[in-house]
Design a protein around this motif. Structure first.
Motif, PDB file in Angstrom:
ATOM      1  N   THR A 122      33.383  22.774 -40.953  1.00  0.00           N
ATOM      2  CA  THR A 122      34.444  23.675 -40.528  1.00  0.00           C
ATOM      3  C   THR A 122      35.400  23.949 -41.688  1.00  0.00           C
ATOM      4  O   THR A 122      35.792  23.026 -42.393  1.00  0.00           O
ATOM      5  CB  THR A 122      35.233  23.045 -39.361  1.00  0.00           C
ATOM      6  N   ALA A 123      35.782  25.204 -41.874  1.00  0.00           N
ATOM      7  CA  ALA A 123      36.743  25.563 -42.913  1.00  0.00           C
ATOM      8  C   ALA A 123      38.123  25.066 -42.503  1.00  0.00           C
ATOM      9  O   ALA A 123      38.542  25.243 -41.364  1.00  0.00           O
ATOM     10  CB  ALA A 123      36.770  27.070 -43.119  1.00  0.00           C
ATOM     11  N   LEU A 124      38.832  24.438 -43.424  1.00  0.00           N
ATOM     12  CA  LEU A 124      40.154  23.878 -43.162  1.00  0.00           C
ATOM     13  C   LEU A 124      41.178  24.652 -43.984  1.00  0.00           C
ATOM     14  O   LEU A 124      41.085  24.703 -45.205  1.00  0.00           O
ATOM     15  CB  LEU A 124      40.165  22.396 -43.528  1.00  0.00           C
ATOM     16  N   TYR A 125      42.161  25.257 -43.302  1.00  0.00           N
ATOM     17  CA  TYR A 125      43.137  26.118 -43.954  1.00  0.00           C
ATOM     18  C   TYR A 125      44.491  25.446 -44.161  1.00  0.00           C
ATOM     19  O   TYR A 125      45.216  25.802 -45.054  1.00  0.00           O
ATOM     20  CB  TYR A 125      43.340  27.403 -43.146  1.00  0.00           C
ATOM     21  N   GLN A 126      44.867  24.514 -43.300  1.00  0.00           N
ATOM     22  CA  GLN A 126      46.176  23.881 -43.352  1.00  0.00           C
ATOM     23  C   GLN A 126      46.010  22.358 -43.440  1.00  0.00           C
ATOM     24  O   GLN A 126      45.035  21.815 -42.930  1.00  0.00           O
ATOM     25  CB  GLN A 126      46.981  24.212 -42.096  1.00  0.00           C
ATOM     26  N   PRO A 127      46.976  21.657 -44.042  1.00  0.00           N
ATOM     27  CA  PRO A 127      46.868  20.193 -44.133  1.00  0.00           C
ATOM     28  C   PRO A 127      46.865  19.487 -42.781  1.00  0.00           C
ATOM     29  O   PRO A 127      46.319  18.394 -42.660  1.00  0.00           O
ATOM     30  CB  PRO A 127      48.112  19.793 -44.930  1.00  0.00           C
ATOM     31  N   TRP A 128      47.452  20.085 -41.753  1.00  0.00           N
ATOM     32  CA  TRP A 128      47.467  19.433 -40.444  1.00  0.00           C
ATOM     33  C   TRP A 128      46.135  19.557 -39.712  1.00  0.00           C
ATOM     34  O   TRP A 128      45.955  18.964 -38.658  1.00  0.00           O
ATOM     35  CB  TRP A 128      48.594  19.998 -39.581  1.00  0.00           C
ATOM     36  N   GLN A 129      45.181  20.303 -40.255  1.00  0.00           N
ATOM     37  CA  GLN A 129      43.903  20.485 -39.586  1.00  0.00           C
ATOM     38  C   GLN A 129      42.892  19.389 -39.919  1.00  0.00           C
ATOM     39  O   GLN A 129      41.817  19.371 -39.342  1.00  0.00           O
ATOM     40  CB  GLN A 129      43.306  21.837 -39.958  1.00  0.00           C
ATOM     41  N   PHE A 130      43.223  18.497 -40.831  1.00  0.00           N
ATOM     42  CA  PHE A 130      42.269  17.447 -41.197  1.00  0.00           C
ATOM     43  C   PHE A 130      42.993  16.151 -41.514  1.00  0.00           C
ATOM     44  O   PHE A 130      44.220  16.112 -41.631  1.00  0.00           O
ATOM     45  CB  PHE A 130      41.431  17.875 -42.410  1.00  0.00           C
ATOM     46  N   HIS A 131      42.221  15.080 -41.591  1.00  0.00           N
ATOM     47  CA  HIS A 131      42.722  13.811 -42.081  1.00  0.00           C
ATOM     48  C   HIS A 131      41.690  13.245 -43.049  1.00  0.00           C
ATOM     49  O   HIS A 131      40.541  13.675 -43.061  1.00  0.00           O
ATOM     50  CB  HIS A 131      43.016  12.829 -40.949  1.00  0.00           C
TER      51      HIS A 131
END
Length: 102
Positions: A32-41
């Protein structure tokens, strides 16, 4: 005053811009493409490297099962490192490590 009116680009990371932004990175398990820092860990993979992992567990789990080898890789990483990132040497991993060296 109008209430309960959703803005036109509220859910898309690009907002009103027609060009989509460059992603920060991709989930290492489902892609999955991650655009913002809150979308991943950050998570430790099975080799001990820190990788990005998306926060949408249901979607990630469904996509991981469609990609060959990704579900096994994720499970091995969770069993080996867990949430805290400390390495746990289980008997199964010790045997696998011996097999890799030969």
């Amino acid at each position: 005053m109008r209430r309960c009116v959703r803005r036109k680009g509220a859910r898309h990371p690009a907002g009103k811009n027609s060009k989509s932004p460059e992603p920060i990175g991709y989930c290492s398990y489902c892609g999955t493409a991650l655009y913002q820092p809150w979308q991943f860990h950050w998570m430790y993979d099975e080799d001990g490297q820190r990788v990005r992992k998306c926060k949408w567990m249901r979607r990630c789990c469904e996509r991981r099962r469609q990609i060959p080898g990704q579900e096994e890789s994720y499970r091995r990483a969770v069993l080996r490192y867990g949430k805290d990132g400390k390495e746990r040497w289980l008997e199964g991993f010790a045997k696998e490590r011996e097999d890799e060296d030969e």
